[in-house]
Design an enzyme around this catalytic site. Structure first.
Site, PDB file in Angstrom:
ATOM      1  N   ASP A 106       0.854  -1.184   0.000  1.00  0.00           N
ATOM      2  CA  ASP A 106       0.000   0.000   0.000  1.00  0.00           C
ATOM      3  C   ASP A 106       0.901   1.248   0.000  1.00  0.00           C
ATOM      4  OD1 ASP A 106      -2.966   1.022   0.591  1.00  0.00           O
ATOM      5  OD2 ASP A 106      -1.702   1.988   2.094  1.00  0.00           O
ATOM      6  N   HIS A 288      -7.296  -6.281  -0.985  1.00  0.00           N
ATOM      7  CA  HIS A 288      -6.226  -5.303  -0.818  1.00  0.00           C
ATOM      8  C   HIS A 288      -5.197  -5.681   0.239  1.00  0.00           C
ATOM      9  CE1 HIS A 288      -4.255  -1.421  -0.783  1.00  0.00           C
ATOM     10  NE2 HIS A 288      -4.477  -1.305   0.512  1.00  0.00           N
TER      11      HIS A 288
END
Length: 312
Positions: A106, A288
């Site tokens: 991320d 994610h």
């Protein structure tokens, strides 16, 4: 913390103090640095740390500035890519390492990309999870996102309405993180407003929990202590970062592993090999939170790539 996560030490680097978790100190001379994203914590790497140490690595996992018990400077500009990458360079210096492979998820991936552009001699390998290399383009990133995605897109909202989302997340810390850290989330139609603010206020989470209650409690406790502004300030430097990278060679020349989640809402980079020519790509069946949702598969992908690279 669970899973025998290492006890932290505090390390003075680059004008701040970082809370750093280490494993495999007996493997000194063979470092690897793991960089978390937002809103995360070094603990997000809990599944990978013991395996990397067992494989012969000195594993270094900082809570980056703004997170956990690391320093949280007041000035927004203290969270730009020059400062964030400078922290990692100084961390290498602290341990006496000229370079290391860096792993980022991320926002941590964005920082590792920037570190590699700004200090290429300090990075000998890149592993990026979820967030691919971002082309710089002709227009600053937030300006571009505002034009394409609108004022409610969270990157834009964080910049144009400073403090608003921070306050909502802090008022709903447990609910926000419980609702955010999910897997197998069914597709839903977009709702008006800022999606993350809506998520923080939603009474019922979608999908399945990503972690057990004791693991989630580590994240909740950390953000109840710190708030969210330090991490959100990373977003508030995107256009500043765009300017800081103006005169930098945009090509990542180091060996690179890009790990995508097939159900991650973050877009893949169609032109990745143009900017990262020495890249291998792995896709996992997940969303994610790749290294937490698919811990064994992520660890195996990283270790396999590292071993192949060492044998090359």
């Amino acid at each position: 913390m669970t899973l025998d996560f290492p006890e932290p030490t505090r390390v003075s680097v680059n004008g701040v103090e970082l809370e750093v978790f280490e494993a495999g100190r007996q493997n000194a001379g063979n470092p690897i640095v793991l960089c978390h994203g937002w809103p995360e914590h070094a603990f997000s790497w809990r599944h990978q740390v013991p395996a990397l140490a067992a494989a012969g690595y000195h594993v270094i996992v900082p809570n980056q500035r703004g997170y956990g018990n690391s320093s949280r400077p007041v000035d927004v500009t203290d969270y730009d890519i020059a400062h964030l990458s400078g922290d990692l360079v100084a961390l290498l210096d602290h341990y006496g390492y000229e370079n290391a492979p860096f792993v980022g998820h991320d926002w941590g991936a964005f920082v590792v990309w920037g570190l590699t552009l700004l200090h290429p001699q300090r990075v000998n390998g890149v592993v990026a999870l979820s967030v691919p290399y971002q082309e710089r383009g002709e227009v600053p990133w937030i300006e571009f996102m505002e034009a394409v995605l609108g004022v409610d897109f969270y990157f834009v909202h964080f910049n144009r309405q400073p403090g608003v989302a921070d306050a909502v997340f802090e008022e709903n810390t447990f609910r926000f993180l419980r609702n955010l850290y999910r897997k197998n989330v069914p597709p839903a139609a977009p709702q008006p407003g800022n999606a993350l603010i809506n998520l923080a206020r939603a009474e019922s989470p979608l999908g399945e929990p990503l972690m057990n209650d004791s693991e989630l409690a580590v994240f909740v406790s950390a953000f109840e202590s710190t708030g969210f502004t330090g991490g959100i300030n990373w977003y508030r430097n995107l256009d500043r970062n765009w300017r800081l990278l103006a005169d930098v060679d945009p090509i990542i020349r180091q060996p690179t592993l890009m790990i995508y989640g097939d159900r991650d809402p973050v877009a893949r980079a169609e032109r990745l090999p143009a900017f990262v020519p020495n890249v291998d790509v792995v896709s996992l069946d997940c969303g994610h939170w790749i290294q937490q949702e698919k811990p064994q598969e992520t660890t195996e992908a990283i270790l396999t790539w590292l071993a192949q690279r060492a044998a090359a």
